[in-house]
Design an enzyme around this catalytic site. Sequence first.
Site, PDB file in Angstrom:
ATOM      1  N   TYR A 153       3.935  62.274  47.142  1.00 18.99           N
ATOM      2  CA  TYR A 153       4.602  63.037  46.095  1.00 18.99           C
ATOM      3  C   TYR A 153       6.064  63.237  46.484  1.00 18.99           C
ATOM      4  O   TYR A 153       6.368  63.668  47.596  1.00 18.99           O
ATOM      5  CB  TYR A 153       3.935  64.407  45.882  1.00 18.99           C
ATOM      6  CG  TYR A 153       4.467  65.095  44.644  1.00 18.99           C
ATOM      7  CD1 TYR A 153       3.758  65.031  43.445  1.00 18.99           C
ATOM      8  CD2 TYR A 153       5.679  65.760  44.649  1.00 18.99           C
ATOM      9  CE1 TYR A 153       4.248  65.625  42.287  1.00 18.99           C
ATOM     10  CE2 TYR A 153       6.184  66.347  43.505  1.00 18.99           C
ATOM     11  CZ  TYR A 153       5.466  66.280  42.327  1.00 18.99           C
ATOM     12  OH  TYR A 153       5.967  66.854  41.188  1.00 18.99           O
ATOM     13  N   GLN A 181      -0.371  67.358  37.443  1.00 21.94           N
ATOM     14  CA  GLN A 181      -1.022  66.200  36.834  1.00 21.94           C
ATOM     15  C   GLN A 181      -0.896  64.958  37.714  1.00 21.94           C
ATOM     16  O   GLN A 181      -1.809  64.119  37.754  1.00 21.94           O
ATOM     17  CB  GLN A 181      -0.470  65.927  35.438  1.00 21.94           C
ATOM     18  CG  GLN A 181       0.997  65.591  35.353  1.00 21.94           C
ATOM     19  CD  GLN A 181       1.871  66.837  35.192  1.00 21.94           C
ATOM     20  OE1 GLN A 181       1.476  67.925  35.582  1.00 21.94           O
ATOM     21  NE2 GLN A 181       3.039  66.651  34.607  1.00 21.94           N
ATOM     22  N   ASN A 193       6.856  71.677  44.213  1.00 20.38           N
ATOM     23  CA  ASN A 193       7.017  73.079  43.834  1.00 20.38           C
ATOM     24  C   ASN A 193       5.689  73.829  43.948  1.00 20.38           C
ATOM     25  O   ASN A 193       4.699  73.298  44.455  1.00 20.38           O
ATOM     26  CB  ASN A 193       7.612  73.188  42.426  1.00 20.38           C
ATOM     27  CG  ASN A 193       6.710  72.575  41.363  1.00 20.38           C
ATOM     28  OD1 ASN A 193       5.510  72.364  41.575  1.00 20.38           O
ATOM     29  ND2 ASN A 193       7.279  72.287  40.202  1.00 20.38           N
ATOM     30  N   SER A 217      11.355  76.777  54.337  1.00 15.64           N
ATOM     31  CA  SER A 217      11.937  76.157  55.520  1.00 15.64           C
ATOM     32  C   SER A 217      12.438  77.213  56.496  1.00 15.64           C
ATOM     33  O   SER A 217      12.856  78.303  56.101  1.00 15.64           O
ATOM     34  CB  SER A 217      13.088  75.241  55.098  1.00 15.64           C
ATOM     35  OG  SER A 217      13.521  74.455  56.176  1.00 15.64           O
ATOM     36  N   GLN A 267      19.489  75.781  56.744  1.00 14.16           N
ATOM     37  CA  GLN A 267      18.153  76.111  56.247  1.00 14.16           C
ATOM     38  C   GLN A 267      18.221  77.104  55.104  1.00 14.16           C
ATOM     39  O   GLN A 267      17.476  77.004  54.127  1.00 14.16           O
ATOM     40  CB  GLN A 267      17.273  76.657  57.369  1.00 14.16           C
ATOM     41  CG  GLN A 267      17.006  75.658  58.465  1.00 14.16           C
ATOM     42  CD  GLN A 267      16.499  74.334  57.929  1.00 14.16           C
ATOM     43  OE1 GLN A 267      15.461  74.267  57.297  1.00 14.16           O
ATOM     44  NE2 GLN A 267      17.251  73.269  58.174  1.00 14.16           N
ATOM     45  N   HIS A 288      18.351  75.943  51.417  1.00 20.71           N
ATOM     46  CA  HIS A 288      17.193  75.348  50.740  1.00 20.71           C
ATOM     47  C   HIS A 288      16.745  76.226  49.575  1.00 20.71           C
ATOM     48  O   HIS A 288      16.592  75.748  48.456  1.00 20.71           O
ATOM     49  CB  HIS A 288      16.032  75.164  51.722  1.00 20.71           C
ATOM     50  CG  HIS A 288      16.104  73.897  52.506  1.00 20.71           C
ATOM     51  ND1 HIS A 288      15.956  72.665  51.931  1.00 20.71           N
ATOM     52  CD2 HIS A 288      16.304  73.670  53.834  1.00 20.71           C
ATOM     53  CE1 HIS A 288      16.073  71.724  52.858  1.00 20.71           C
ATOM     54  NE2 HIS A 288      16.283  72.311  54.015  1.00 20.71           N
ATOM     55  N   GLU A 320       9.440  76.297  62.573  1.00 21.93           N
ATOM     56  CA  GLU A 320       9.439  74.912  62.099  1.00 21.93           C
ATOM     57  C   GLU A 320      10.489  74.103  62.869  1.00 21.93           C
ATOM     58  O   GLU A 320      10.195  73.042  63.417  1.00 21.93           O
ATOM     59  CB  GLU A 320       9.748  74.896  60.604  1.00 21.93           C
ATOM     60  CG  GLU A 320       9.825  73.508  59.998  1.00 21.93           C
ATOM     61  CD  GLU A 320      10.297  73.537  58.554  1.00 21.93           C
ATOM     62  OE1 GLU A 320      10.130  72.510  57.875  1.00 21.93           O
ATOM     63  OE2 GLU A 320      10.858  74.560  58.106  1.00 21.93           O
ATOM     64  N   HIS A 321      11.726  74.593  62.878  1.00 25.37           N
ATOM     65  CA  HIS A 321      12.819  73.952  63.611  1.00 25.37           C
ATOM     66  C   HIS A 321      13.321  74.907  64.692  1.00 25.37           C
ATOM     67  O   HIS A 321      13.592  76.069  64.409  1.00 25.37           O
ATOM     68  CB  HIS A 321      14.006  73.636  62.687  1.00 25.37           C
ATOM     69  CG  HIS A 321      13.648  72.852  61.464  1.00 25.37           C
ATOM     70  ND1 HIS A 321      13.454  73.440  60.215  1.00 25.37           N
ATOM     71  CD2 HIS A 321      13.447  71.522  61.291  1.00 25.37           C
ATOM     72  CE1 HIS A 321      13.166  72.498  59.330  1.00 25.37           C
ATOM     73  NE2 HIS A 321      13.144  71.332  59.950  1.00 25.37           N
ATOM     74  N   ASP A 379      16.688  66.095  59.962  1.00 29.37           N
ATOM     75  CA  ASP A 379      16.278  65.996  58.566  1.00 29.37           C
ATOM     76  C   ASP A 379      16.436  64.582  58.021  1.00 29.37           C
ATOM     77  O   ASP A 379      15.709  64.178  57.111  1.00 29.37           O
ATOM     78  CB  ASP A 379      17.100  66.949  57.694  1.00 29.37           C
ATOM     79  CG  ASP A 379      16.611  68.382  57.773  1.00 29.37           C
ATOM     80  OD1 ASP A 379      15.473  68.595  58.222  1.00 29.37           O
ATOM     81  OD2 ASP A 379      17.370  69.285  57.381  1.00 29.37           O
ATOM     82  N   GLU A 415     -34.389  72.743  70.271  1.00 30.55           N
ATOM     83  CA  GLU A 415     -33.868  73.174  68.964  1.00 30.55           C
ATOM     84  C   GLU A 415     -34.947  73.127  67.879  1.00 30.55           C
ATOM     85  O   GLU A 415     -34.675  73.440  66.727  1.00 30.55           O
ATOM     86  CB  GLU A 415     -32.689  72.283  68.553  1.00 30.55           C
ATOM     87  CG  GLU A 415     -31.461  72.478  69.438  1.00 30.55           C
ATOM     88  CD  GLU A 415     -30.271  71.622  68.997  1.00 30.55           C
ATOM     89  OE1 GLU A 415     -30.457  70.780  68.091  1.00 30.55           O
ATOM     90  OE2 GLU A 415     -29.172  71.806  69.546  1.00 30.55           O
ATOM     91  N   HIS A 442     -36.088  64.314  65.811  1.00 32.86           N
ATOM     92  CA  HIS A 442     -34.996  63.905  66.698  1.00 32.86           C
ATOM     93  C   HIS A 442     -35.565  63.520  68.069  1.00 32.86           C
ATOM     94  O   HIS A 442     -35.220  62.483  68.636  1.00 32.86           O
ATOM     95  CB  HIS A 442     -33.989  65.054  66.889  1.00 32.86           C
ATOM     96  CG  HIS A 442     -33.018  65.231  65.766  1.00 32.86           C
ATOM     97  ND1 HIS A 442     -33.399  65.627  64.511  1.00 32.86           N
ATOM     98  CD2 HIS A 442     -31.662  65.067  65.714  1.00 32.86           C
ATOM     99  CE1 HIS A 442     -32.321  65.718  63.741  1.00 32.86           C
ATOM    100  NE2 HIS A 442     -31.258  65.370  64.453  1.00 32.86           N
TER     101      HIS A 442
END
Length: 435
Positions: free
Chosen positions: A134, A195, A218, A241, A263, A266, A331-332, A365, A419, A424
């Site tokens: 995506y 979709q 999003n 971010s 950052q 963003h 994250e960074h 990045d 068991e 088995h």
Amino acid sequence: MTVNIQRLNASDADFDSALSALLAWDDSVDHQVNESVRHILHEVKTRGDAAVLEFTAKFDRLSVGSVAELEMSQERLQHALKTIPQDQRDALEHAARRVRDYHQRQSQESWQYEEADGTVLGQKITPLDRAGLYVPGGKAAYPSSVLMNAIPAKVAGVAEVIMVVPTPDGVVNDLVLAAAAIAGVDRVFTIGGAQAVAALAYGTDTVPAVDKIVGPGNIFVAAAKREVFGTVGIDMIAGPSEILVICDGQTHPDWIAMDLFSQAEHDEQAQSILISPSAEFLDAVEASIERLLPTMERAEIIRTSLADRAALIQVADLAEAAKVSNRIAPEHLELSVADPQALLADIRHAGAIFMGRYTAEALGDYCAGPNHVLPTSGTARFSSPLGVYDFQKRSSIIGFSAEGASRMGRVASVLARGEGLTAHARSAEYRIQRD
């Protein structure tokens, strides 16, 4: 207008609770969004192409007669590559080479070993058959995300990479298409939103179902990925971010201010944190922020992000800085210090670690080579960057010899009967050699 950035001190009695409040982020999705996404998923799952066309007309204001008309040909991708400005093509190709070279080193190989009695054990590495990518569209154009998501899949050996990208009002971004051509994307459909996620997860007459969906989007895309997980694999549910900078006070404060901006620009929920033993340096960076902010194109987004979610944290020393960083699991993480290698030994949790004063997070990045798809919201405690390994499966290989089956059958029999699983036990016991 002054930016009121929160100041914290690790020596304060309430530091732990203050830090927890700073890091708190609600990742729950609005009930109405969830209901809308579930409706879209159901419609696409049950009505396929027809539903995709309806939602594309509704949300992207793009009406066509068939989903096939929403597919971009390989010739169209190559046309985009040939017609974008040469400097952009050069930059994309240079970045792609570095990303490919780095990820080729992540490739795993199948392995086996044989025990003394002839028993063979091992692991078979197999790429996914098909991956879905995506890519955001419209105002947001992220060709770098195309490279970071598609190249590891291709290095892993994925046979077919299907890309979806919305084109609201029919506006196509040639830079994104050019990146798809460079990365080796096999098919591109100009659909987006929940979709598109549904089409990739369930398949339609035109869009093939994939095994895993990766890539940012999003709130509707994130909610859809969460819903289809289990039917397909997903990379992660990413939060805002984040950047955390540990600085010894010797880097130019303008550099650090701009790293924090990188950052914060963003979106308003992005988080920028600076940790330093020097109160004077924190003051200097704050002054740089005030002076440089009016020069930024996305100044209001940065201002809101810094006011709501940023912090300047004073610590006793770099060792304490590392402890606070591990608590945050960013994250960074920039180690803007004289000896980053020494400090690295103390770092346990971070998505990507940027070593030294010259290593701006922005390089990661786009063109450093390692993946920029990273765990957010503290999930670096247990998650890793996107990589080749995310597009490969591991199958165990077990092959007992007659002697091995007899020997281990006795062990399995005892455990199975313990068991209460008699079938088995007897299945194993049939292979036991009697004296």
